[in-house]
Write a protein that holds these residues in place. Structure first.
Motif, PDB file in Angstrom:
ATOM      1  N   VAL A  95       2.884 -44.110  51.490  1.00  0.00           N
ATOM      2  CA  VAL A  95       1.594 -43.888  50.829  1.00  0.00           C
ATOM      3  C   VAL A  95       1.282 -42.396  50.854  1.00  0.00           C
ATOM      4  CG1 VAL A  95      -0.844 -44.509  50.752  1.00  0.00           C
ATOM      5  CG2 VAL A  95       0.818 -46.143  51.685  1.00  0.00           C
ATOM      6  N   LEU A  96       1.064 -41.817  49.687  1.00  0.00           N
ATOM      7  CA  LEU A  96       0.661 -40.416  49.578  1.00  0.00           C
ATOM      8  C   LEU A  96      -0.767 -40.380  49.053  1.00  0.00           C
ATOM      9  CD1 LEU A  96       3.864 -38.816  47.964  1.00  0.00           C
ATOM     10  CD2 LEU A  96       3.324 -39.138  50.397  1.00  0.00           C
TER      11      LEU A  96
ATOM     12  N   VAL B  28      17.236 -44.217  55.072  1.00  0.00           N
ATOM     13  CA  VAL B  28      15.859 -44.108  54.591  1.00  0.00           C
ATOM     14  C   VAL B  28      15.791 -43.297  53.299  1.00  0.00           C
ATOM     15  CG1 VAL B  28      14.928 -44.209  56.927  1.00  0.00           C
ATOM     16  CG2 VAL B  28      15.417 -41.973  55.912  1.00  0.00           C
ATOM     17  N   GLN B  29      14.644 -43.442  52.629  1.00  0.00           N
ATOM     18  CA  GLN B  29      14.278 -42.495  51.592  1.00  0.00           C
ATOM     19  C   GLN B  29      12.988 -41.785  52.022  1.00  0.00           C
ATOM     20  OE1 GLN B  29      15.704 -45.420  49.813  1.00  0.00           O
ATOM     21  NE2 GLN B  29      14.139 -46.812  50.555  1.00  0.00           N
ATOM     22  N   TRP B  30      12.915 -40.511  51.670  1.00  0.00           N
ATOM     23  CA  TRP B  30      11.784 -39.674  52.068  1.00  0.00           C
ATOM     24  C   TRP B  30      10.724 -39.629  50.986  1.00  0.00           C
ATOM     25  CZ3 TRP B  30      11.634 -38.197  56.980  1.00  0.00           C
ATOM     26  CH2 TRP B  30      12.839 -38.106  57.682  1.00  0.00           C
ATOM     27  N   SER B  31       9.467 -39.506  51.416  1.00  0.00           N
ATOM     28  CA  SER B  31       8.362 -39.294  50.473  1.00  0.00           C
ATOM     29  C   SER B  31       7.483 -38.180  51.031  1.00  0.00           C
ATOM     30  CB  SER B  31       7.533 -40.570  50.322  1.00  0.00           C
ATOM     31  OG  SER B  31       8.312 -41.617  49.782  1.00  0.00           O
ATOM     32  N   GLY B  32       7.102 -37.233  50.178  1.00  0.00           N
ATOM     33  CA  GLY B  32       6.313 -36.113  50.664  1.00  0.00           C
ATOM     34  C   GLY B  32       5.361 -35.559  49.628  1.00  0.00           C
ATOM     35  N   ILE B  33       4.357 -34.848  50.120  1.00  0.00           N
ATOM     36  CA  ILE B  33       3.346 -34.225  49.260  1.00  0.00           C
ATOM     37  C   ILE B  33       2.908 -32.924  49.908  1.00  0.00           C
ATOM     38  CG2 ILE B  33       1.455 -35.525  50.332  1.00  0.00           C
ATOM     39  CD1 ILE B  33       0.131 -35.612  47.535  1.00  0.00           C
ATOM     40  N   VAL B  34       2.520 -31.958  49.072  1.00  0.00           N
ATOM     41  CA  VAL B  34       2.142 -30.616  49.555  1.00  0.00           C
ATOM     42  C   VAL B  34       0.672 -30.372  49.286  1.00  0.00           C
ATOM     43  CG1 VAL B  34       2.593 -28.143  49.369  1.00  0.00           C
ATOM     44  CG2 VAL B  34       4.481 -29.778  49.143  1.00  0.00           C
TER      45      VAL B  34
END
Length: 261
Positions: free
Chosen positions: A107-108, A253-259
């Motif tokens: 969740v982002l 895994v797969q990564w999820s990111g936000i800046v």
């Protein structure tokens, strides 16, 4: 209607969501899995710093400042040079915050006004502990308003293929109902429109849509449907793009990111 777009980096695909278009972000696919977040952040924002946690299926949400302080002190909540927790909330601009998943929901969340962001690992255990509402409260405590939040839930295992015990479904379902008796929780949930619980051929099992439970938790906080986007991709049913622990029993895994802005 929120749209999802496939992007590529070095011919590797990752997903973005129009709801978060003002924030560098991505839900990365299995092809990136050997690249840690420190290598993925520059794809989104070359000048941003990188933060992640040792995920433990809980509801602890930390800021980079808190992570740094815990690393300096050490202790029982630090393992493999990582602080334990399942959510990272920015406290400054240009901070890349990351989570990993392999069926659980990434969740982002972004605040369109303050520029704050959060990355959350929300499996059924974290959802039962209301990790998304915990993260929302951290944003509100730092000056956010509910109406300014934008929430994107990335690829995760879909309800129609996620078999769990009725006890597990009741534990998760208790977060969105006032019922307390497990069988009543399951029965009430199954009667809802767009229910997060589906029947299963095995009597003591059901199918659980964790993303739907999180969406209802968000709605109960006053977050409108126009502020929420849910990816249609199922990790279990889309092996060409995503790892699934249920499918492969492998710890990839797969990564999820936000800046943050």
């Amino acid at each position: 209607m929120h749209t999802w777009q496939w992007r590529t980096w070095n011919e590797l695909p990752y997903l973005t969501c129009s709801l978060l278009e003002d924030f560098p972000h991505g839900f990365f696919t299995s092809g990136f899995w050997l690249r840690p977040p420190v290598e993925l952040t520059p794809i989104l924002a070359p000048q941003a710093s990188t933060y992640r946690l040792k995920q433990v299926h809980g509801n602890v949400v930390l800021t980079p400042q808190e992570i740094t302080a815990k690393l300096e002190v050490g202790g029982d909540d630090v393992e493999d040079d990582l602080v334990m927790g399942d959510g990272v909330k920015s406290d400054q601009p240009q901070q890349g915050v990351w989570v990993a998943s392999a069926d659980c929901t990434p969740v982002l969340i972004a605040d369109a006004k303050t520029g704050q962001v959060v990355a959350i690992h929300a499996g059924w255990k974290g959802t039962a502990k209301k990790i998304v509402p915990v993260a929302i409260q951290r944003l509100l405590d730092a000056g956010s308003k509910i109406t300014d939040l934008r929430v994107a839930m990335g690829p995760a295992i879909a309800g129609e293929v996620y078999q769990v015990s009725r006890e597990t479904a009741a534990e998760v379902g208790a977060t969105i109902l006032t019922e307390t008796e497990p069988e009543k929780i399951v029965k009430t949930l199954m009667e809802l429109d767009n229910s997060p619980i589906l029947p299963d051929p095995i009597p003591d099992k059901v199918r659980l849509d964790v993303r739907r439970v999180n969406a209802i938790q968000l709605a109960n906080l006053g977050i409108g449907s126009e502020q929420i986007a849910i990816a249609s991709y199922c990790t279990f049913q889309t092996p060409e793009y995503f790892f699934s622990y249920r499918r492969e029993k492998a710890k990839k895994v797969q990564w999820s990111g936000i800046v943050s802005q």
